[in-house]
Design a protein around this motif. Sequence first.
Motif, PDB file in Angstrom:
ATOM      1  N   HIS A  96     -56.983 -47.298  34.863  1.00 36.38           N
ATOM      2  CA  HIS A  96     -56.350 -46.098  34.340  1.00 36.38           C
ATOM      3  C   HIS A  96     -57.328 -44.952  34.126  1.00 36.38           C
ATOM      4  CE1 HIS A  96     -53.972 -49.668  33.322  1.00 36.38           C
ATOM      5  NE2 HIS A  96     -52.965 -48.917  33.699  1.00 36.38           N
ATOM      6  N   ASP A 112     -56.501 -43.141  37.672  1.00 37.11           N
ATOM      7  CA  ASP A 112     -55.132 -42.787  38.061  1.00 37.11           C
ATOM      8  C   ASP A 112     -54.922 -42.883  39.579  1.00 37.11           C
ATOM      9  OD1 ASP A 112     -52.489 -42.068  37.726  1.00 37.11           O
ATOM     10  OD2 ASP A 112     -52.894 -39.903  37.682  1.00 37.11           O
ATOM     11  N   THR A 147     -49.702 -51.483  32.013  1.00 36.21           N
ATOM     12  CA  THR A 147     -49.814 -50.225  31.288  1.00 36.21           C
ATOM     13  C   THR A 147     -51.227 -50.015  30.763  1.00 36.21           C
ATOM     14  OG1 THR A 147     -48.804 -48.889  29.532  1.00 36.21           O
ATOM     15  CG2 THR A 147     -49.201 -51.212  29.048  1.00 36.21           C
ATOM     16  N   SER A 148     -51.528 -48.775  30.446  1.00 37.86           N
ATOM     17  CA  SER A 148     -52.809 -48.453  29.840  1.00 37.86           C
ATOM     18  C   SER A 148     -52.762 -48.712  28.351  1.00 37.86           C
ATOM     19  CB  SER A 148     -53.143 -46.984  30.096  1.00 37.86           C
ATOM     20  OG  SER A 148     -54.197 -46.562  29.272  1.00 37.86           O
ATOM     21  N   TYR A 167     -53.380 -42.801  28.938  1.00 37.87           N
ATOM     22  CA  TYR A 167     -53.585 -42.529  30.353  1.00 37.87           C
ATOM     23  C   TYR A 167     -52.277 -42.817  31.092  1.00 37.87           C
ATOM     24  CZ  TYR A 167     -58.627 -43.090  29.324  1.00 37.87           C
ATOM     25  OH  TYR A 167     -59.886 -42.974  28.807  1.00 37.87           O
ATOM     26  N   SER A 179     -49.817 -44.722  33.464  1.00 40.58           N
ATOM     27  CA  SER A 179     -49.781 -46.168  33.701  1.00 40.58           C
ATOM     28  C   SER A 179     -49.340 -46.557  35.102  1.00 40.58           C
ATOM     29  CB  SER A 179     -48.844 -46.839  32.676  1.00 40.58           C
ATOM     30  OG  SER A 179     -49.389 -46.776  31.384  1.00 40.58           O
ATOM     31  N   CYS A 223     -50.379 -46.126  37.971  1.00 44.95           N
ATOM     32  CA  CYS A 223     -51.429 -46.612  38.869  1.00 44.95           C
ATOM     33  C   CYS A 223     -51.697 -48.101  38.678  1.00 44.95           C
ATOM     34  CB  CYS A 223     -52.725 -45.831  38.650  1.00 44.95           C
ATOM     35  SG  CYS A 223     -53.375 -45.899  36.959  1.00 44.95           S
ATOM     36  N   GLY A 224     -51.283 -48.662  37.538  1.00 47.33           N
ATOM     37  CA  GLY A 224     -51.510 -50.073  37.272  1.00 47.33           C
ATOM     38  C   GLY A 224     -50.392 -50.990  37.722  1.00 47.33           C
TER      39      GLY A 224
END
Length: 292
Positions: A137, A140, A168-169, A173, A175, A177-178
């Motif tokens: 995170h 991103d 999740t972050s 940040y 999330s 991207c996760g």
Amino acid sequence: MIVWPAGVVDYLSNAFTPDRAAVWDGAIEAAGVQVKVQHDATDGFADPDAMVARMDELGVATVLLPACDVGSHGREHPFDFEHVASRWEEVESLAARWPGRFAAMAIVDPDRGMAGVRATRARLDDGWVVGLYLHTHSWDRGFDHADYYPYYALCAELDVPFGMQAGTSGGLYPSECGRPIGIDWPALYFPETRFVLSHTGWPWVDEAIAMALKFPNVFLGTASYPPRHWPDSVKSFLRGPGRRKVLFGTNFPTVGHRKALDQVKELELPADVEDALLGATARSAFTRLGAT
């Protein structure tokens, strides 16, 4: 040659020395997020001698520590992840004093381009550096972003795994991207690279399990959540088709070793499943740790 001891492997711990407590407290206060850290004297921050004594008491053989120098993010933000991670010199000192008890994962900085890849390759010349780690995170960028592919290729070439925070972050940040499904293309493209989706992928736990079930080179990591908080789907996966695909971790100090291991016992897992969770699977993913 490093002799790696038998016992529990914690695949993910942040820096554990008392000086990091203020960084965590400051970060939590600044962000206003609901993250708890261990301050208990028997399970919280400790100097290296005390931590090794605790590891001996609990049967923890090896702790893996993401390591980096303070980069652009850390220079701008006093509570950035880079400040809770270990410094290279810290892990080098621990690995020299207690061979086999501590190892590093090289933290990935995708903004450095090929200069970062070359620097990471050089770090991997040391046997106590056993893999790569991505604090997702901070950047991103999804797991299938092109900036990560040179690192995935490096892992395939040098036979080390790539761990990443999935889900999740913990801070403020983005999330998305996760999302664990982002590993789908990389796992196909780099079948020799072993990927560890850390933090259970929550809240997309089923997605993370699906990836670990689908791909022989994708593993599920439990760090950051004590066993009592593992979703039922994680427990079912661990007892069933994922009995050789789940790694034990703490993400210390969000979870302490004593607390986590006590709660593993409460799961009443079959002996072979518990052995795999607590060490054997980590050694199959982080092959530099060796079989014991």
